[in-house]
Scaffold this motif. Sequence first.
Motif, mmCIF file in Angstrom:
data_model
loop_
_atom_site.group_PDB
_atom_site.id
_atom_site.type_symbol
_atom_site.label_atom_id
_atom_site.label_comp_id
_atom_site.label_asym_id
_atom_site.label_seq_id
_atom_site.Cartn_x
_atom_site.Cartn_y
_atom_site.Cartn_z
ATOM 1 N N ARG A 30 0.821 -1.212 0.000
ATOM 2 C CA ARG A 30 0.000 0.000 0.000
ATOM 3 C C ARG A 30 0.850 1.255 0.000
ATOM 4 N N SER B 140 1.306 6.361 -1.277
ATOM 5 C CA SER B 140 0.423 5.553 -0.436
ATOM 6 C C SER B 140 -0.977 5.561 -1.035
ATOM 7 N N ALA C 286 -4.934 5.422 -0.943
ATOM 8 C CA ALA C 286 -6.036 5.707 -0.028
ATOM 9 C C ALA C 286 -7.125 4.685 -0.314
ATOM 10 N N GLU C 287 -7.348 3.773 0.618
ATOM 11 C CA GLU C 287 -8.259 2.658 0.388
ATOM 12 C C GLU C 287 -9.446 2.726 1.331
ATOM 13 N N LEU C 288 -10.588 2.357 0.796
ATOM 14 C CA LEU C 288 -11.819 2.324 1.577
ATOM 15 C C LEU C 288 -12.494 0.980 1.321
ATOM 16 N N THR D 143 -9.496 1.137 -3.872
ATOM 17 C CA THR D 143 -8.652 2.328 -3.970
ATOM 18 C C THR D 143 -9.455 3.524 -4.448
ATOM 19 N N TYR E 233 -0.415 7.052 6.889
ATOM 20 C CA TYR E 233 -1.438 7.552 7.810
ATOM 21 C C TYR E 233 -2.271 8.649 7.163
ATOM 22 N N THR F 55 -4.684 7.286 4.758
ATOM 23 C CA THR F 55 -5.840 6.727 5.459
ATOM 24 C C THR F 55 -6.811 7.827 5.884
ATOM 25 N N CYS F 56 -6.278 8.961 6.336
ATOM 26 C CA CYS F 56 -7.131 10.097 6.714
ATOM 27 C C CYS F 56 -7.964 10.570 5.526
ATOM 28 N N ALA G 140 -8.809 8.754 2.887
ATOM 29 C CA ALA G 140 -9.810 7.729 2.609
ATOM 30 C C ALA G 140 -11.002 7.870 3.544
ATOM 31 N N HIS G 141 -10.729 8.223 4.805
ATOM 32 C CA HIS G 141 -11.806 8.424 5.774
ATOM 33 C C HIS G 141 -12.738 9.549 5.335
#
Length: 416
Positions: free
Chosen positions: A89, A117, A119-121, A125, A150, A153-154, A156-157
């Motif tokens: 990732r 990186s 961004a996955e949900l 992707t 990180y 991920t933020c 993706a959120h």
Amino acid sequence: MPDRTDYSALIAGHTVIIEMINSGDAGLPVLNRLLRMAQPALGAAGMAFVEFAPSGGRVIAATGAAEWIVGRPVPANDPATTCLLSGPRVRCVRTDQLTNQLAVELAGRGLLRMVVSRAELGGHTVGSLHALYPADAEEPSTEERGVVAYLGTCIAHMYGDHSRLPVQGDDPTVGTRADGPDLRDALDQQRHDRERDLFVAVTSHELRTPVTVIKGYADTLNDHWESLGEADRRQAARVIGQRANELARLLDRLLSSAAEVWPGDGPPAPFDFAETLRVAVANLPADLRRRATLQVPADLPRAVGHRQSLATVLTELVTNAGKYSPPGSPIEISAAADGRTVSLQVSDRGIGIHPDHVERAFERFWQGDSGDRRRYPGTGLGLYLVRRIVEQQNGWVFLRPRTGGGTVAEMRLPSR
């Protein structure tokens, strides 16, 4: 690159971002703020985020040395893209070891190292976050790669929270939901139905005014020819001609929007960008030509593209600038070069564009306001066609708010 990440700056910046979200901000303003916060904290030369949708990827936010790639399309089937969207990732790559055109341009500007990186949900992707470093930077540490992961991920959120993301019209999160393929088919049908309804609504709305005016003046000439003076007859003929030109232009837009390929005369080729731009400005509609100023550097290189399309692109961008700015206010047209691209900028002093609309404005039939009481007329096809024309020439186009008010539209083509 610093020995370690500046966590104080990272935490302080993240606090501001959370406060923005709690205050109701979302979408691109928050995403851009996150990248501007992350760049110095990571010691990066630039940051970029690529959003992926079923129709492909696009750079929707970038900072620092990468800011010039905002709006750039990223084909999902490109081998380099496919490679980055599979495997680990988060990873470190060298741009000079990738073969796609964007990586070549990044390497040519000295941005040789990149931490990427996804961004996955829900295993799907939605985008990729890129931290870019110059050639003399040290190899990014495990700690720094963890920070980029990180932040991905933020982001993706944010997609999961539906905080006005995605920016592109296609929903990149469909694949994360239950019964993904069936739901995707249903959503595709809904999108087709919506586009059909929009086509009918927009076309009827835009046809109504010129047809009504033409019919009114034609009836007047037919019923009162003898009682009208020569000046009145000529004025009626001028109005009928103007409105007929509007109808012809609308028809061209509708036909072009339905075509798969914009009619260029063969593959992109070098042409004199400066001279072609001067001719295009001289041929603008009279009301727009009077408001326009042109600045072109003497040493502007040749562009690689379709020479005849520049007039269409310029007319659409200037028409859009004129529509959303006060009558008589200036429209500034300028050109520039950066060694690898030539650019055209059209700036106005109008109502400006909301940061969340800089990508949506290029969607087919999209309007900032809608319904019969729309303040600004139009089909919502102009910018859609501009993007299609430019991207078929290996270029890209984007909008941004103008400092001091108004909007800047910028188009870039490869140079030679």
